[in-house]
Scaffold this motif. Sequence first.
Motif, PDB file in Angstrom:
ATOM      1  N   GLY A 285       1.010   4.068  -3.025  1.00 13.07           N
ATOM      2  CA  GLY A 285       0.493   5.381  -2.653  1.00 13.07           C
ATOM      3  C   GLY A 285      -0.932   5.349  -2.139  1.00 13.07           C
ATOM      4  N   PHE A 286      -1.230   4.432  -1.202  1.00 16.41           N
ATOM      5  CA  PHE A 286      -2.585   4.323  -0.666  1.00 16.41           C
ATOM      6  C   PHE A 286      -2.874   5.475   0.290  1.00 16.41           C
ATOM      7  CE2 PHE A 286      -5.573   2.674   2.563  1.00 16.41           C
ATOM      8  CZ  PHE A 286      -6.644   2.371   1.730  1.00 16.41           C
ATOM      9  N   ASN A 287      -4.044   6.098   0.120  1.00 17.38           N
ATOM     10  CA  ASN A 287      -4.481   7.199   0.974  1.00 17.38           C
ATOM     11  C   ASN A 287      -5.542   6.689   1.938  1.00 17.38           C
ATOM     12  OD1 ASN A 287      -5.699   9.562   2.077  1.00 17.38           O
ATOM     13  ND2 ASN A 287      -4.968  10.756   0.316  1.00 17.38           N
ATOM     14  N   ASP A 288      -5.233   6.713   3.245  1.00 15.64           N
ATOM     15  CA  ASP A 288      -6.171   6.191   4.240  1.00 15.64           C
ATOM     16  C   ASP A 288      -7.464   7.002   4.305  1.00 15.64           C
ATOM     17  OD1 ASP A 288      -4.497   4.113   5.088  1.00 15.64           O
ATOM     18  OD2 ASP A 288      -3.335   5.491   6.332  1.00 15.64           O
ATOM     19  N   GLU A 289      -7.388   8.293   4.024  1.00 15.09           N
ATOM     20  CA  GLU A 289      -8.571   9.147   4.116  1.00 15.09           C
ATOM     21  C   GLU A 289      -9.552   8.895   2.969  1.00 15.09           C
ATOM     22  OE1 GLU A 289      -7.230  13.135   4.360  1.00 15.09           O
ATOM     23  OE2 GLU A 289      -6.227  12.874   6.305  1.00 15.09           O
ATOM     24  N   THR A 290      -9.019   8.853   1.756  1.00  7.99           N
ATOM     25  CA  THR A 290      -9.890   8.655   0.592  1.00  7.99           C
ATOM     26  C   THR A 290     -10.097   7.191   0.253  1.00  7.99           C
ATOM     27  OG1 THR A 290      -8.000   8.800  -0.929  1.00  7.99           O
ATOM     28  CG2 THR A 290      -9.148  10.859  -0.372  1.00  7.99           C
TER      29      THR A 290
ATOM     30  N   LYS B 165      -8.159   5.461  -1.672  1.00  8.39           N
ATOM     31  CA  LYS B 165      -7.779   5.252  -3.063  1.00  8.39           C
ATOM     32  C   LYS B 165      -6.264   5.133  -3.192  1.00  8.39           C
ATOM     33  CE  LYS B 165     -11.739   7.573  -5.188  1.00  8.39           C
ATOM     34  NZ  LYS B 165     -12.175   8.607  -6.140  1.00  8.39           N
ATOM     35  N   TYR B 166      -5.837   4.528  -4.309  1.00  9.12           N
ATOM     36  CA  TYR B 166      -4.419   4.328  -4.578  1.00  9.12           C
ATOM     37  C   TYR B 166      -3.946   5.331  -5.624  1.00  9.12           C
ATOM     38  CZ  TYR B 166      -4.860  -0.182  -2.234  1.00  9.12           C
ATOM     39  OH  TYR B 166      -5.086  -1.164  -1.308  1.00  9.12           O
ATOM     40  N   LYS B 167      -2.740   5.797  -5.426  1.00 10.08           N
ATOM     41  CA  LYS B 167      -2.135   6.670  -6.426  1.00 10.08           C
ATOM     42  C   LYS B 167      -1.772   5.870  -7.667  1.00 10.08           C
ATOM     43  CE  LYS B 167       1.543  10.116  -6.959  1.00 10.08           C
ATOM     44  NZ  LYS B 167       2.701  10.779  -6.306  1.00 10.08           N
TER      45      LYS B 167
ATOM     46  N   ARG C 210       0.827  -1.213   0.000  1.00  9.67           N
ATOM     47  CA  ARG C 210       0.000   0.000   0.000  1.00  9.67           C
ATOM     48  C   ARG C 210       0.860   1.261   0.000  1.00  9.67           C
ATOM     49  NH1 ARG C 210      -5.076  -1.325   4.135  1.00  9.67           N
ATOM     50  NH2 ARG C 210      -6.332  -2.459   2.577  1.00  9.67           N
ATOM     51  N   CYS C 211       1.933   1.236   0.768  1.00  8.56           N
ATOM     52  CA  CYS C 211       2.858   2.376   0.757  1.00  8.56           C
ATOM     53  C   CYS C 211       3.471   2.549  -0.625  1.00  8.56           C
ATOM     54  CB  CYS C 211       3.956   2.178   1.800  1.00  8.56           C
ATOM     55  SG  CYS C 211       3.381   2.224   3.507  1.00  8.56           S
TER      56      CYS C 211
END
Length: 525
Positions: A240-245, A247-249, A236-237
């Motif tokens: 680019g995983f965003n915990d808030e949204t 979604k993945y970059k 996930r890092c």
Amino acid sequence: MKKEDGSRQYNKKHHCFYCKKVVQKMSRHLERMHNDEMDVSKAFSFPKNSKERRLALDLIRNKGNFEHNTDILESQKGKLIPFKQPKKKTEGQKFLHCVYCYGLFTKRSMWRHFQVCKFKPQDETRDKGQGKTRVQALCAFAEPAPPGFSDVYWKFLNNMNQDKIAIAVKKDRYILEYGYRLFKKNERVISQHQYVRQKLRELGRLMLAAKKVAPVNTIKELIKPEKYSHVVTAARCLAGFNDETGKYKCPSLARKVGHSLLALAMFKKSEGLKARDKGTVQDAEEFAQLYQESWKFDALKEEASPSNWKDLSKVTLAQVILFNRRRAGEVSKMPLSVYLSRDLSETHEDINLALTEHEQKLCKHFVRITIVGKRGRKVPVLLTPLMKECLDTLVERRAECGVLTENGFLFALPHSVHHLRGSDCIRQLVHECSGIKNPRALTSTKLRKHIATLSTVLNLKNTELDQLADFLGHNIDVHRKHYRLPEGTLQLAKISKVLLALEQGKLGKYKGKSLDEIHIDPNGS
């Protein structure tokens, strides 16, 4: 280092190429101890203080240091002898040997040295277009290959950018072994070399990300069920995983890393089976099971992008072709209108009376559409619920993913009026799968012959054979003539029973039986 009065201290020592001793004054040592060597005598034949003499002695000195440094790099123990000593203690990974003069330089300064190296061929000296990364890759060829790997494979690895990711790949023996298997399988397919390097770099990037999450030394330590949560966090890092949204970059990267990890788990399982290590096999199987159950990155649903749309289209197109044993071109050119206008009505009750309970369930499970086949004849295509779900997602996200409105193909290429080629999709996915014994057999043409040939084993009735031939889009006469078990196989498997029974005097024993009902062993039992 300098003396107390500030003057230079000449304390650097070199490794002799001939007697393997460490000496400080190499020129004097060579003249006194090895003047009978051809290269040494040739060097001292030049005038004293001449440029030719200095270059010849420098090359001999560098060769001795190179031999010493090679042993140090293989054992990972000892002190390297660089061309220019650094001011402070430095890791050996930051150095590379020049491919021409054999001197050891830092990677940052290698590019500058390359421009002025006295031993570089004259035709290459004029070439000023080589970038820093290309120079590092070229000089990495001078490094020795680790034990157990061929020089060709090492040269193949050194073709990638020599950055921290490449270092992580080279330091991990397990990644190297996994890559060696992929390389041997595709050694002669030059077009697949960059793909194999990309797979190894993905694992190298995952390894660097995993080290920030948990204390691990090799990627083999990650292929364990108790480390699965660390692997997910690292992936996930990396993506680019965003915990808030939520979604993945770059969701496709997480999906690709997952495929590589599953292949790596199967590789670990095979190695464990060879070594009869039950613990290793169990770890690999449990890790693979966790992956199958929980590694779900719905990339297109999370992020509508042309690359994600294209990836899902490739997989779905290949699945439809392989499941239906259809010609690749027929499915590739499927119009969007055909899928949207498919028959969604349920089977009539009168028809259900002629079907078994199991057959009625199959009718509800599959969706049937009709496309144009060879010579303009209509041929059916069956879709599983998973295929239908994927196709529905593709249809919903067409506009968001850059599919042109004038493109009428179901498996369209984004920003184009053309469609994906089914044969290319199958070929790509076959290369991505590890452990396939005969990848060349996985083509739509050979799979169509496969089902038509093996269907004769079922001993189908004429009406049933007609239905199968109609589904495949074959003329029934062509189907019977060309798509059946070879005569040689039939004679070996069937007619040989009659000959054996005759020879053993037992033919009367099988009175009233068909060939399939006769069971007789070649040894007489």
